[in-house]
Enzyme design. Structure first.
Site, short mmCIF file in Angstrom:
data_model
loop_
_atom_site.label_atom_id
_atom_site.label_comp_id
_atom_site.label_asym_id
_atom_site.label_seq_id
_atom_site.Cartn_x
_atom_site.Cartn_y
_atom_site.Cartn_z
N SER A 151 10.78 -17.61 -52.43
CA SER A 151 12.00 -18.39 -52.30
C SER A 151 11.69 -19.74 -51.64
O SER A 151 10.90 -20.51 -52.17
CB SER A 151 13.03 -17.58 -51.51
OG SER A 151 14.31 -18.17 -51.59
N ASP A 197 18.01 -13.21 -61.21
CA ASP A 197 18.11 -14.05 -60.02
C ASP A 197 19.19 -15.10 -60.23
O ASP A 197 19.09 -15.95 -61.12
CB ASP A 197 16.75 -14.72 -59.76
CG ASP A 197 16.67 -15.41 -58.41
OD1 ASP A 197 17.73 -15.63 -57.78
OD2 ASP A 197 15.55 -15.74 -58.00
N HIS A 228 16.53 -11.66 -56.90
CA HIS A 228 15.83 -12.68 -56.11
C HIS A 228 14.85 -12.09 -55.11
O HIS A 228 13.77 -12.66 -54.89
CB HIS A 228 16.85 -13.55 -55.38
CG HIS A 228 16.25 -14.70 -54.64
ND1 HIS A 228 15.67 -15.78 -55.28
CD2 HIS A 228 16.12 -14.93 -53.30
CE1 HIS A 228 15.23 -16.64 -54.38
NE2 HIS A 228 15.48 -16.14 -53.17
#
Length: 282
Positions: A151, A197, A228
């Site tokens: 991320s 995601d 995610h």
């Protein structure tokens, strides 16, 4: 010129010719690779770990390293968690990668909400600490370093690669990079997208992948059905693609090209693209 290979819904494209392997590679570590070996939870190297306190430009972390001293030094990789995440949330990567012959530094960030640029700076600081001040620096080859993250940590890894082109590899897992532009990167880059995601959607990461210049090695893998935070649980799908990427570009070990050029096992991967034949820099 580099060519792209696409795999959609598990269908593998035509293979590009693989480069001949130079047996005199001084960085080759471990036995001849097998599909079972790159998918194994435990690699061929016994490992140990040590904790690093906060300071030195980052929030501390854990170093995992092979205990074997008979094969010389090892390449290193620093890994950052994502927004509001901590290293324990993705700590399975430490022993999994170290067991394959890498020194792995899973870092904590200075603050849980640090942005990608800050995380990139911290990853570079962690690599400098690993090479210059850590107690395992004599086990490390400081010329063979890589970065990775999830991320915002993935965006941080890509940002670090933009700023330090001497790195051998970069891996972004669902990476958030505000610029969405890697046109200046010179570091071989692997991007993972997650099919479900909604924070960093695959369409955004396809564009990021496409922004990597044709002169830079690159790959894109979209994980089927994943969200995610998929990286939070041990994943053979990630390991059996991530390990070859690091072996090829950190260890110059083209024995591992067979797993990515073409993709040898597409189970769990909805779409795959790469700049085969994925040849490490001369």
């Amino acid at each position: 010129m580099l060519t792209a290979i696409a795999v959609t819904a598990g269908l593998v494209g035509t293979a590009s010719p693989q480069p001949a392997f130079a047996a005199a590679n001084p960085y080759e570590r471990g036995p001849a690779p097998t599909a079972a070996g790159v998918a194994a939870v435990t690699g061929p190297f016994a490992t140990a770990s040590l904790s690093v306190p906060r300071g030195n430009g980052f929030g501390g972390g854990v170093i995992y390293y092979p205990t074997d001293r008979s094969q010389g030094t090892f390449g290193g990789i620093a890994i950052s968690p994502g927004l509001n995440g901590t290293w324990p949330g993705i700590a399975w990567l430490g022993p999994r990668l170290a067991g394959q012959g890498f020194i792995v530094f899973g870092i904590e960030t200075n603050n849980l909400n640090d942005n990608p640029t800050s995380r990139g700076t911290q990853l570079l600081a962690a690599l400098d600490y690993l090479a210059q001040r850590s107690t395992v620096r004599d086990r490390l080859d400081p010329g063979r370093l890589a970065v990775a993250g999830h991320s915002m940590g993935g965006g941080g890894a890509l940002d670090a690669a933009l700023r330090r082109p001497s790195l051998k590899a970069a891996i972004g897992n669902a990476p958030y990079l505000p610029s969405n532009n890697l046109s200046a990167t010179r570091v071989p880059t692997l991007i993972y997208a997650m099919q479900n995601d909604t924070l960093v959607p695959p369409s955004q990461l396809v564009n990021l992948y496409n922004s990597v210049p044709a002169t830079t090695e690159r790959a894109y893998a979209e994980i089927t059905g994943a969200g995610h935070n998929y990286i939070g649980q041990p994943s053979t799908t990630l390991a059996r693609t991530m390990i070859p990427w690091l072996k090829i570009f950190v260890d110059d070990d083209t024995r591992y090209s067979q797993f990515l050029c073409p993709l040898a096992d597409s189970s769990g991967i909805r779409q795959y693209r790469s700049s085969c034949p994925l040849v490490p820099a001369a």
